[in-house]
Write an enzyme that holds these catalytic residues in place. Structure first.
Site, PDB file in Angstrom:
ATOM      1  N   MET A  27      36.403  29.703 -51.161  1.00  0.00           N
ATOM      2  CA  MET A  27      36.413  29.989 -52.665  1.00  0.00           C
ATOM      3  C   MET A  27      36.966  31.630 -52.836  1.00  0.00           C
ATOM      4  O   MET A  27      37.547  32.002 -53.837  1.00  0.00           O
ATOM      5  CB  MET A  27      35.146  30.061 -53.257  1.00  0.00           C
ATOM      6  N   VAL A  30      37.122  38.248 -48.749  1.00  0.00           N
ATOM      7  CA  VAL A  30      36.091  39.420 -48.882  1.00  0.00           C
ATOM      8  C   VAL A  30      36.646  40.402 -48.388  1.00  0.00           C
ATOM      9  O   VAL A  30      37.331  40.482 -47.094  1.00  0.00           O
ATOM     10  CB  VAL A  30      34.745  38.915 -47.987  1.00  0.00           C
ATOM     11  N   ASP A 138      25.206  26.138 -52.495  1.00  0.00           N
ATOM     12  CA  ASP A 138      25.937  26.091 -51.236  1.00  0.00           C
ATOM     13  C   ASP A 138      25.185  26.919 -50.232  1.00  0.00           C
ATOM     14  O   ASP A 138      25.692  27.731 -49.827  1.00  0.00           O
ATOM     15  CB  ASP A 138      27.320  26.970 -51.678  1.00  0.00           C
ATOM     16  N   LYS A 140      23.902  27.695 -46.702  1.00  0.00           N
ATOM     17  CA  LYS A 140      24.622  27.179 -45.364  1.00  0.00           C
ATOM     18  C   LYS A 140      24.475  28.573 -44.503  1.00  0.00           C
ATOM     19  O   LYS A 140      24.203  29.687 -45.068  1.00  0.00           O
ATOM     20  CB  LYS A 140      26.248  26.862 -45.438  1.00  0.00           C
ATOM     21  N   ASN A 143      26.092  31.673 -45.749  1.00  0.00           N
ATOM     22  CA  ASN A 143      25.616  32.324 -46.522  1.00  0.00           C
ATOM     23  C   ASN A 143      24.414  33.230 -46.619  1.00  0.00           C
ATOM     24  O   ASN A 143      23.507  33.375 -47.559  1.00  0.00           O
ATOM     25  CB  ASN A 143      25.706  31.567 -48.048  1.00  0.00           C
TER      26      ASN A 143
END
Length: 882
Positions: A27, A30, A138, A140, A143
């Site tokens: 998405m 960074v 989300d 995982k 993250n």
């Protein structure tokens, strides 16, 4: 610099300076940036252009504000969000650590304790978010960030914000929300309305991977993975890793159930199931508090949460959906006044091993220790309005205790017991030379321990010392003691066991567990023991789990125990940062976690370097002379184990297990170990080879078994320098004879070492730390080397190293006379040095030493409170024993 970075840098030049790209995900991309206003590193995340195009800036920024309200120790906060030159971005703290994915790529499988701790702390974050109406969607390994081992969940609610903002137009981007390996079946089927159980499934999948090395379902494509999620069951964990307890495998299986109705209803329930690893499966579930005082406190805490005071707001956590709840509140502390669980001074020989927080009797405020550099002070923290202030007159303070009337504080400072009014004022010394905590038993009377726990002192807060009782004459010692007035006995935590004894009458008793047969089992293992209402025993295990059990005062035994909380701060010396007020409120500091500890090697003038062993709760250790094998005593939940590490191959083995294992000492050839071990309340000095299948030999002398001697070091292959910690003498043990011959060398000494040329003996006094050197064997002549000096080690026959606080000094001796050739010089210092039970530094055999160190300074940024804890504890114990 890419075109995107150039555009971003120009658009955000007044707020952020972009340094480099850190990575890209499904998405967002960074970037590492500097927040120019606050002078801090941040992670600036920019949504993919095609995603931003279908969402729209206004809708995305409106939805993402929901996540900005989440404030939790294990949630990475949202600093900022906005639009810049057509890019949608959001900003979070930059964590200079690793993701759980990176750690799994390196290690593949994690240790059971570490995997469970990470899962429980992530579950705590999820529970908090769910109670605030936010589902992550989300979860995982990518993250979950690890900051010195402490998990921080990133991108909390971003997936929800994207979906809510983009709606059905998400299909136009070709992106799916969530990662296939961790999607719940309902999420994989595209259901838009998800609840907390979808995150529970994802967290169960992450734990499955931490334990087995792979997610529950893998495949060559997204479609293949989704098909398996919908139609197959994961391979049972016990098939892939048979050392995982059945209770854990059952909990993971339930979290991964196909139907949401078959899973845990909340993340808190999942975490609780993971805490019950072999004793009681009962959950810590109780009714809401009903006492007026407690209700007022809960209401005040809730009000503080709503007001969200920047200084320190409370967050309501862990409320289950079953009608029964375990409620807790987090009291945040500002960066300028974090709590110091372990106070480190540059000039104190031994470690503190004290509790550095105290609740008021009514639970309305607490007092805790803040450390800055080599100084400390006490701070007041209201639990009603979140006000915070430093208490004057408390310089150098540690181990505070609020008086029963809430008006005065007694604390330790510079080796003295000091009292000061709560509002501050001139401090007054109650007793000099107190080395252990004081405890109040009335508004005017208290007791304390000095001589390192060998003397009990009764004190009147206004009149001074009333009585002193020697415990040493009884062969007793009390490190952490609680006075039981109805029994006129002390309940002491010593060597991880709970001992009861009358300070005026010789003899002691040990509180034991109850075996399945109903007979007495081994002693309870833990620290911070408390007897509640004469019928319950509360204690903290070696890995920081708070447990309680029913207590039988006649049999001196406990029933089945139940876990009440995990992650309680407990140092390697046994001090637990936990307190309970008179009205039943509990407060504790969260554990720093095993990843904040490391065993290091240091040489003169050099920075400490980690040894190639995993972080663990190392208590005692010794290195072979060729520097290949490390023997280390490690604290575990069920006791202690003596591990042997091969530093070249990286392999390790466990040689011995017991409740208390004292100093391991390698023989000069490195093929044998001598060590004292406590098994079933019996002490044994044993010697053997870790590579042999034979049991170690128990040494004995003509007068009987050597049951109290600690091995200091081997003088040669057949002679061991030993000490008796109870009677405080140093002796030479000749093991070439049967039975072994014991020759006393020094009375009144505890730590000793023989010089490499075997001409000198060094030791220090039990309390006070005066360092002496004499010839070996010693005569009546001795030289004083230093005061406030402990744990001497010979770097050579003329170079003597010793420690004072977190600083080491080198004394050089004349080879002929053994006298000092000049003043000792500073050899090294480490503010992160960690004092361990016994000898806390050992030779590296390369003119250096090994010792325990923290990765960063231990400090608590929040404290956790549980109102009406005693009532709920009793309910939990009753449920566990039905």
């Amino acid at each position: 610099m890419t075109d995107v970075m150039q555009r971003l840098s120009k658009a955000l030049a007044d707020r952020y300076r972009i340094e480099r790209e850190l990575g890209a995900g499904g998405m967002a991309t960074v970037y590492l940036a500097e927040d120019l206003r606050h002078r801090r590193k941040v992670a600036l995340k920019v949504l993919r252009p095609e995603l931003a195009a279908v969402i729209g800036a206004e809708r995305f920024l409106q939805e993402i504000t929901t996540t900005a309200a989440l404030q939790h120790p294990h949630i990475l906060p949202l600093f900022d969000s906005g639009e810049a030159d057509g890019f949608l971005f959001y900003v979070m703290p930059f964590i200079d650590g690793q993701t759980l994915r990176e750690r799994l790529q390196r290690e593949r499988q994690l240790g059971l304790d570490d995997a469970l701790r990470i899962t429980r702390e992530v579950a705590d974050a999820l529970q908090y978010a769910h109670e605030h109406g936010v589902i992550h969607r989300d979860i995982k390994p990518e993250n979950i960030l690890l900051a010195n081992g402490r998990p921080m969940v990133a991108d909390f609610g971003i997936a929800l914000a994207v979906q809510q903002a983009g709606g059905e137009r998400m299909t136009q981007t070709g992106l799916s929300l969530g990662t296939p390996q961790y999607m719940s079946p309902e999420q994989a089927m595209g259901e838009r309305t998800l609840d907390a159980r979808a995150d529970v499934y994802a967290l169960g999948a992450v734990l499955y991977e931490m334990l087995t090395g792979d997610p529950p379902f893998t495949g060559s494509s997204v479609q293949a993975i989704v098909a398996r999620i919908l139609s197959e069951r994961p391979t049972p964990i016990e098939t892939l890793r048979d050392t995982v307890p059945s209770s854990i495998t059952a909990a993971v299986s339930r979290a991964l159930a196909k139907l949401p109705a078959d899973r845990f209803a909340s993340a808190a329930q999942f975490a609780q199931a993971l805490s019950n690893t072999g004793q009681s499966g009962a959950a810590f579930a109780v009714q809401r508090p009903s006492k007026p005082g407690v209700s007022r406190l809960v209401a005040a805490l809730a009000a503080v949460t709503v007001i969200s005071l920047g200084l320190a707001a409370f967050a309501l956590t862990r409320s289950s959906s079953t009608g029964l709840a375990m409620q807790s509140f987090d009291a945040a502390l500002p960066d300028t006044a974090k709590m110091a669980p372990e106070v480190q001074f540059a000039t104190v020989g031994f470690g503190g091993a004290v509790r550095n927080l105290s609740l008021s009797p009514d639970g309305s405020f607490l007092v805790y220790v803040v450390q800055r550099n080599d100084s400390s002070s006490l701070w007041y923290r209201s639990l009603i309005d979140a006000s915070l202030r430093r208490i004057p007159g408390t310089d150098g303070a540690m181990s505070p205790r609020v008086s029963p009337d809430g008006q005065r504080i007694v604390f330790l400072a510079k080796g003295n017991l000091v009292i000061v009014p709560l509002e501050g004022g001139a401090p007054r010394v109650l007793r000099e030379g107190v080395s252990r905590s004081a405890e109040w038993i009335s508004p005017s009377k208290l007791y304390a321990f000095d001589n390192d726990g060998y003397r009990l002192i009764w004190i009147d807060a206004d009149a001074g010392v009333l009585e002193e009782i020697s415990l040493e004459s009884q062969g007793m010692r009390c490190i952490f003691g609680v006075w039981l007035p109805e029994q006129e006995r002390l309940l002491c935590s010593f060597n991880e066991t709970a001992k009861l004894f009358n300070p005026r009458v010789p003899g002691d008793t040990v509180i034991r567990t109850t075996a399945a047969s109903g007979e007495l089992g081994p002693p309870v293992s833990g620290s911070n023991f408390r007897i509640i209402d004469g019928r319950y025993l509360l204690y903290v295990t070696l890995d920081g789990e708070l447990r309680a059990a029913s207590y039988d005062a006649k049999k001196l035994s406990i029933g089945r125990s139940v876990a009440l909380a995990s992650g309680v701060y407990r140092d390697v010396l046994g001090a637990t940062q936990l307190d309970i007020s008179a009205n039943g409120t509990l407060v504790y500091a969260p554990a720093a976690g095993p990843m904040s500890l490391q065993l290091v090697e240091q040489e003169e003038g050099a920075a400490p370097l980690p040894l190639p062993v995993e972080p663990a709760a190392f208590l005692r250790f010794d290195l072979t002379r060729e520097r290949r094998r490390l023997a280390a005593v490690v604290g575990t939940r069920d006791g202690q184990e003596l591990r042997v590490y091969d530093l070249r191959s990286g392999q390790r083995s466990v040689w011995l297990r017991g409740q208390d294992i004292q100093f391991p000492a390698w023989s000069p050839r490195g093929d044998r170990l001598a060590v004292q071990i406590l098994v079933d309340a019996q002490r044994r000095l044993v010697i053997g080879s870790p590579e042999s299948s034979s049991a170690p030999e128990t040494l004995s002398v003509a007068s009987g078994a050597i049951s109290t001697l600690d091995a200091m070091e081997f003088i040669d292959e057949q002679t061991i320098l030993v000490r008796d910690p109870d009677k405080a003498f140093i002796a030479r043990l000749d093991i070439s004879t049967k039975p072994a011959r014991l020759d006393t060398l020094v009375q009144g000494g505890i730590f000793a070492s023989v010089s490499p040329d075997r001409r000198r003996l060094v030791w220090h006094t039990p309390r006070g730390g005066t360092l002496y050197v004499s010839s070996f064997p010693p005569n009546d002549t001795r030289s004083t080397i230093a005061e406030n000096a402990v744990e001497p080690l010979w770097l050579s026959s003329t170079d003597l190293l010793y420690r004072s606080g977190n600083t080491w000094y080198l004394a050089q001796l004349d080879a002929a006379t053994g006298e000092l050739t000049g003043p000792p010089r500073r050899w090294g210092k480490n503010p992160l040095f960690l004092d361990t039970p016994g000898w806390s530094n050992r030779l590296s055999h390369d003119r250096g030493i090994i010792y325990m160190s923290r990765v960063e300074a231990a400090a608590a940024s929040y404290l956790r409170l549980m109102p009406d804890f005693i009532t709920r504890m009793k309910a939990a114990v009753a449920a566990a024993n039905r």
